[in-house]
Motif scaffolding. Structure first.
Motif, short mmCIF file in Angstrom:
data_model
loop_
_atom_site.label_atom_id
_atom_site.label_comp_id
_atom_site.label_asym_id
_atom_site.label_seq_id
_atom_site.Cartn_x
_atom_site.Cartn_y
_atom_site.Cartn_z
N THR A 37 8.77 -33.39 -45.83
CA THR A 37 9.38 -33.52 -47.05
C THR A 37 8.89 -34.18 -48.33
O THR A 37 8.30 -35.16 -47.82
N GLY A 38 9.26 -33.84 -49.30
CA GLY A 38 8.67 -34.76 -50.44
C GLY A 38 7.14 -34.31 -50.79
O GLY A 38 6.58 -35.22 -51.70
N VAL A 39 6.44 -33.63 -50.12
CA VAL A 39 5.01 -33.11 -50.36
C VAL A 39 5.17 -31.85 -51.05
O VAL A 39 5.52 -30.70 -50.63
N ARG A 40 4.47 -31.75 -52.24
CA ARG A 40 3.96 -30.58 -53.02
C ARG A 40 2.76 -30.19 -52.71
O ARG A 40 1.58 -31.17 -52.60
N PRO A 41 1.97 -29.16 -52.82
CA PRO A 41 0.64 -28.81 -52.79
C PRO A 41 -0.01 -29.76 -53.55
O PRO A 41 -1.48 -30.00 -53.31
N ARG A 42 0.04 -29.97 -54.81
CA ARG A 42 -0.51 -30.74 -55.96
C ARG A 42 -0.74 -32.08 -55.39
O ARG A 42 -1.60 -32.80 -56.14
N PHE A 43 0.19 -32.50 -54.68
CA PHE A 43 0.02 -33.97 -54.14
C PHE A 43 -1.16 -34.23 -53.36
O PHE A 43 -1.60 -35.33 -52.77
N VAL A 44 -1.61 -33.06 -52.43
CA VAL A 44 -2.59 -33.32 -51.13
C VAL A 44 -3.70 -33.88 -51.61
O VAL A 44 -4.44 -34.82 -50.90
N ALA A 45 -4.57 -33.44 -52.62
CA ALA A 45 -5.77 -34.09 -52.88
C ALA A 45 -5.89 -35.50 -53.33
O ALA A 45 -6.69 -35.98 -52.52
N PRO A 46 -4.83 -35.91 -54.02
CA PRO A 46 -4.76 -37.34 -54.35
C PRO A 46 -4.32 -38.08 -52.96
O PRO A 46 -5.03 -39.21 -52.65
N LEU A 47 -3.73 -37.76 -51.89
CA LEU A 47 -3.26 -38.24 -50.91
C LEU A 47 -4.59 -38.18 -49.94
O LEU A 47 -4.83 -39.26 -49.22
N ILE A 48 -5.18 -37.22 -50.02
CA ILE A 48 -6.61 -37.07 -49.10
C ILE A 48 -7.57 -38.20 -49.54
O ILE A 48 -8.21 -38.88 -48.76
N ARG A 49 -7.68 -37.89 -50.98
CA ARG A 49 -8.79 -38.93 -51.42
C ARG A 49 -8.44 -40.55 -51.35
O ARG A 49 -9.25 -41.33 -50.82
N LEU A 50 -7.27 -40.94 -51.47
CA LEU A 50 -6.66 -42.19 -51.14
C LEU A 50 -6.89 -42.68 -49.60
O LEU A 50 -7.35 -43.61 -49.41
N GLY A 51 -6.65 -41.35 -48.72
CA GLY A 51 -6.76 -41.70 -47.36
C GLY A 51 -8.30 -41.79 -46.83
O GLY A 51 -8.53 -42.74 -46.01
N ARG A 52 -9.12 -41.18 -47.71
CA ARG A 52 -10.44 -41.27 -47.51
C ARG A 52 -11.25 -42.51 -48.17
O ARG A 52 -12.22 -43.05 -47.51
N ARG A 53 -10.71 -43.08 -49.13
CA ARG A 53 -11.72 -43.79 -49.89
C ARG A 53 -10.84 -45.27 -50.02
O ARG A 53 -11.29 -46.02 -50.70
N GLY A 54 -9.44 -45.21 -49.79
CA GLY A 54 -8.61 -46.21 -49.83
C GLY A 54 -8.07 -46.55 -51.14
O GLY A 54 -8.26 -45.59 -52.04
N GLY A 55 -7.68 -47.64 -51.64
CA GLY A 55 -6.75 -47.58 -52.78
C GLY A 55 -7.71 -47.40 -54.11
O GLY A 55 -8.93 -48.15 -53.94
N MET A 56 -7.12 -47.03 -55.09
CA MET A 56 -7.91 -46.85 -56.10
C MET A 56 -6.89 -46.90 -57.50
O MET A 56 -5.65 -46.69 -57.32
N THR A 57 -7.30 -47.30 -58.55
CA THR A 57 -6.56 -47.18 -59.79
C THR A 57 -6.25 -46.05 -60.18
O THR A 57 -7.00 -44.66 -59.74
N ILE A 58 -5.28 -45.51 -61.06
CA ILE A 58 -5.11 -44.36 -61.55
C ILE A 58 -6.15 -43.60 -62.16
O ILE A 58 -6.52 -42.60 -61.78
N ARG A 59 -6.75 -44.49 -63.05
CA ARG A 59 -8.18 -43.84 -63.53
C ARG A 59 -9.38 -43.53 -62.80
O ARG A 59 -9.85 -42.54 -62.80
N GLN A 60 -9.34 -44.45 -61.57
CA GLN A 60 -10.49 -43.83 -60.48
C GLN A 60 -10.07 -42.67 -59.70
O GLN A 60 -11.00 -41.94 -59.55
N LEU A 61 -8.77 -42.34 -59.45
CA LEU A 61 -8.30 -41.49 -58.71
C LEU A 61 -8.44 -40.21 -59.57
O LEU A 61 -8.83 -39.17 -59.42
N ALA A 62 -8.02 -40.33 -60.74
CA ALA A 62 -8.07 -39.01 -61.81
C ALA A 62 -9.54 -38.72 -61.93
O ALA A 62 -9.91 -37.31 -61.96
#
Length: 160
Positions: A37-62
């Motif tokens: 629950t609470g997961v939308r398809p548009r959330f998946v890329a940021p979640l995977i990226r954070l899982g693969r690269r660790g914590g990031m700023t919003i700017r870095q993630l964007a």
């Protein structure tokens, strides 16, 4: 006075948007099937990226996902509301680092599997049609590189 046709009667992009919305709804249904629950398809890329690269700023993630800071800021706010990320003090007082929660780390293997399966399903669909959507996108990008969408619209407004 001659009435002009309702401009909303012409909608070349609507079928594409409806198709993408329907595909996203099918992906969301997969999450619901798995009790996620609470997961939308548009959330998946940021979640995977954070899982693969660790914590990031919003700017870095964007930047890493090639979206605007504003769009990513809104996504991170939604991810926080849904308990998927938290923020912590960054390298300096002006930045916040976005990190996954334990809940997000638990579902990450499924999200990565879904991403891969979705890519395979898109490839399967493209093999069934005479002109692949990925080729359409590349062709549109090339045409827009020759003359921007902005300029195309602005020229037509000027003509009317």
């Amino acid at each position: 006075m001659t009435a002009t046709p309702d401009p909303l009667e012409q909608h070349r992009w609507r079928p594409l948007r409806q198709l993408l919305d329907a595909m996203d709804a099918d992906i969301a249904r997969l999450y619901a099937d798995r009790g996620i629950t609470g997961v939308r398809p548009r959330f998946v890329a940021p979640l995977i990226r954070l899982g693969r690269r660790g914590g990031m700023t919003i700017r870095q993630l964007a930047d890493s996902l090639e979206v605007t800071h504003s769009a990513m800021s809104q996504t991170v706010a939604a991810l926080q509301r849904d308990g998927l990320v938290t923020t912590a003090a960054g390298a300096d007082a002006r930045t916040r680092e976005v990190v996954l929660t334990d809940r997000a780390r638990e579902i990450l293997p499924f999200l990565e599997a879904e991403w891969r399966a979705t890519e395979e399903a898109v490839a399967e669909l493209e093999a069934e049609i005479p002109y692949a959507l990925s080729q359409v996108v590349r062709d549109l990008q090339a045409a827009l590189a020759r003359r921007s969408f902005h300029d195309r619209i602005a020229d037509r407004i000027a003509e009317s």
